[in-house]
Motif scaffolding. Structure first.
Motif: not given
Length: 122
Positions: A88-89, A11-14, A16, A120-122, A92
């Motif tokens: 960005t999402p 999981l990675v945040k937008p 990043q 990729v999600s916050s 994913t």
């Protein structure tokens, strides 16, 4: 027999940076016989070739990703790493590393890792 294994965050945040490592056994990533490659498959879409590195360390990156993608390696660990910036999402996907005879999406004769899901999600 060559084996490849992807590792990295699921999981990675937008915005990043995504970093994935491929650990290779059974062959050396310094061999110039193959392209050490990264490929991904977004949900519901086809495979996308992202880039590759030769045994001598030269890299090829897909033009659509060139501005935010790099591939590096650690020959002492026989690993190569994908870095994707400003995710960005839409990034994913299931990410694969592979040993390929040619540039582009590897074929059935090539060797693939099992893949790793990245969201990729916050």
């Amino acid at each position: 027999q060559v084996q490849l294994q992807e590792s990295g965050p699921g999981l990675v945040k937008p915005a990043q940076t995504l970093s994935l490592t491929c650990t290779v056994s059974g062959d050396s990533i310094t061999t110039n016989l193959y392209y050490w490659s990264w490929i991904r498959r977004p949900p519901g879409k086809g495979l996308e070739w992202m880039g590759a590195m030769t045994g001598s360390g030269f890299t090829y990156i897909s033009p659509s990703l060139k501005s935010r993608t790099s591939i590096s390696r650690d020959t002492s660990k026989n690993q190569f790493t994908l870095q994707l910036n400003s995710v960005t999402p839409e990034d994913t996907a299931v990410y694969y590393c592979a040993r390929a005879e040619n540039l582009g999406i590897p074929g059935d004769r090539d060797s693939w890792g099992q893949g790793t899901q990245v969201t990729v999600s916050s």
